[in-house]
Design a protein around this motif. Structure first.
Motif, PDB file in Angstrom:
ATOM      1  N   LEU A 120      12.626 -11.134  -7.904  1.00  0.00           N
ATOM      2  CA  LEU A 120      12.774 -11.684  -6.563  1.00  0.00           C
ATOM      3  C   LEU A 120      11.786 -12.831  -6.398  1.00  0.00           C
ATOM      4  O   LEU A 120      10.649 -12.750  -6.862  1.00  0.00           O
ATOM      5  CB  LEU A 120      12.495 -10.608  -5.504  1.00  0.00           C
ATOM      6  N   THR A 164      16.064  -7.591  -2.117  1.00  0.00           N
ATOM      7  CA  THR A 164      15.371  -7.891  -0.863  1.00  0.00           C
ATOM      8  C   THR A 164      14.932  -6.624  -0.138  1.00  0.00           C
ATOM      9  O   THR A 164      13.937  -6.641   0.591  1.00  0.00           O
ATOM     10  CB  THR A 164      16.245  -8.762   0.057  1.00  0.00           C
ATOM     11  N   ASN A 166      15.522 -15.675  -7.947  1.00  0.00           N
ATOM     12  CA  ASN A 166      15.278 -14.557  -8.854  1.00  0.00           C
ATOM     13  C   ASN A 166      13.972 -14.663  -9.632  1.00  0.00           C
ATOM     14  O   ASN A 166      13.506 -13.677 -10.191  1.00  0.00           O
ATOM     15  CB  ASN A 166      16.430 -14.466  -9.870  1.00  0.00           C
ATOM     16  N   GLY A 186       8.321  -9.258  -5.247  1.00  0.00           N
ATOM     17  CA  GLY A 186       9.240  -8.196  -5.632  1.00  0.00           C
ATOM     18  C   GLY A 186       8.542  -6.979  -6.192  1.00  0.00           C
ATOM     19  O   GLY A 186       9.193  -5.958  -6.448  1.00  0.00           O
TER      20      GLY A 186
END
Length: 397
Positions: A258, A286, A102, A253
């Motif tokens: 991400l 994702t 994360n 991300g």
């Protein structure tokens, strides 16, 4: 747009840093808008996070479509976006395996654990990871200990042991720290928080050769420098080497939480129970990552990043000459302007407070400014930022 109150009450938000009164409410491309309707040219982009700028249409579409299908089946199951993004990353790198996380700090924590596990299996329990002065690897206890930021070794003492510090671009300083306990060397291809200090090609190649000869892993922390930021998909690709482990965060991300830990087959030695996370690899994040990487891999995109990096470098060198500053450095669209004194903080404040439009820049060290624009920033926006900077320097220098 709703009319804002004249002041805000943020008493319930835990204090971790001074923040201006403005509340950011909207963003588009390279521009942010606050609750007073003021616009800011954003050359921070969430500290190199928003690699495609604010409100990227491809990311929004990916979020909307996936949110209506499946958000989180639990990490006990595969999901389709997880598999697709894993393949995208491995197909375009030297790595074979991916663990999604994360945040960059979590990915780096995973890299530390993976290297130590490999050391248990292959080097009689070797666990020390050589890192570098002025490096930055995250804010967990282990990644703060791995970082070479001054004062971090005592801030939350006792620190996690096992991270001797070498000097970047000095192979002899690395060799002096190697013992039978050494399992890996970990470094950023470009030290971002340290002041945008690039690793030289000669040093990186010599380091890779040395680590191979001594059965030591090479870990590249590309949380800030990866995902197109330097003009290649991954920064290690500038050096003609293949690391054993790589970490990604921020840009992967494009603004959503991400990150990724990547490794070769030879190093990916976790077994059940070693690593995990409730949200890791969830399809909502994702799916966004797929959109980001596909846009970065679109024909001509990375070439355009390199061209814009050259333009920004040229403009900063011009400013440096005009104001008798100390030059510029960096790679791609991760660059720094060296100042003639400790005026970085003052320039950041003047830029933000400027009217009618503000400018968002960063000063990780008081004697330099750091620039991390969206990778799809326009040439005109680069020139506009530099012209605003000229205006501000006339007030300060």
């Amino acid at each position: 747009m709703n009319k804002p109150a004249q002041s805000i009450d943020a008493h319930s938000v835990m204090f971790i840093t001074p923040r201006p009164e403005a509340i950011m409410v909207e963003g588009k491309g390279s521009w942010l808008t606050d609750n007073h309707g003021k616009r800011y040219l954003d050359f921070l982009q969430g500290w190199a996070v928003n690699c495609l700028g604010h409100s990227n249409p491809g990311m929004i579409e990916a979020l909307n479509i996936q949110a209506q299908k499946l958000i989180n089946p639990s990490p006990a199951f595969y999901n389709e976006p997880m598999l697709r993004l894993s393949d995208l990353l491995t197909d375009n790198s030297c790595f074979n395996k991916v663990f999604f996380a994360n945040s960059g700090a979590e990915a780096n924590e995973g890299a530390i654990k993976l290297a130590r596990k490999w050391g248990q299996l292959n080097k009689a329990g070797a666990f020390e990871i050589i890192t570098f002065d002025h490096s930055f690897h995250g804010r967990t206890l282990a990644t703060m200990s791995a970082s070479g930021k001054p004062g971090w070794d005592t801030m939350f003492a006792p620190q996690v042991a096992g991270f001797p510090k070498a000097d970047l671009n000095d192979l002899e300083s690395v060799k002096k720290l190697v013992t039978d306990k050494t399992v890996a060397v970990m470094l950023e291809p470009v030290q971002g928080e340290g002041g945008v200090i690039p690793t030289t090609k000669e040093f990186m190649q010599d380091l890779r050769q040395f680590t191979k000869e001594n059965n030591i892993l090479l870990i590249v922390d590309e949380v800030q420098a990866g995902c197109g930021r330097t003009g290649k998909l991954f920064a290690y690709q500038h050096y003609g080497i293949e690391p054993d482990i790589m970490t990604l965060g921020k840009g992967i991300g494009g603004g959503v939480p991400l990150a990724a830990l990547m490794a070769t087959d030879a190093v990916a030695c976790f077994v059940p129970g070693d690593q995990g996370g409730t949200y890791n690899g969830n399809p909502l994040m994702t799916a966004v990552g797929i959109s980001v990487i596909e846009q970065l891999l679109a024909p001509g995109f990375l070439e355009s990043v390199r061209a814009k990096g050259e333009l920004l470098s040229k403009e900063l060198l011009s400013i440096s000459a005009e104001f008798n500053l100390e030059g510029e450095r960096g790679e791609g669209l991760l660059r720094a302007l060296m100042l003639s004194g400790d005026i970085g903080g003052k320039l950041v404040q003047l830029a933000r407070d400027r009217s009618p439009e503000g400018l968002l820049i960063n000063s990780p060290r008081p004697n330099l400014l750091r620039f991390m624009p969206a990778l799809n920033v326009t040439d005109d926006e680069i020139r506009q930022m530099c012209n605003i900077l000229r205006e501000l320097l006339k007030q300060v220098v």
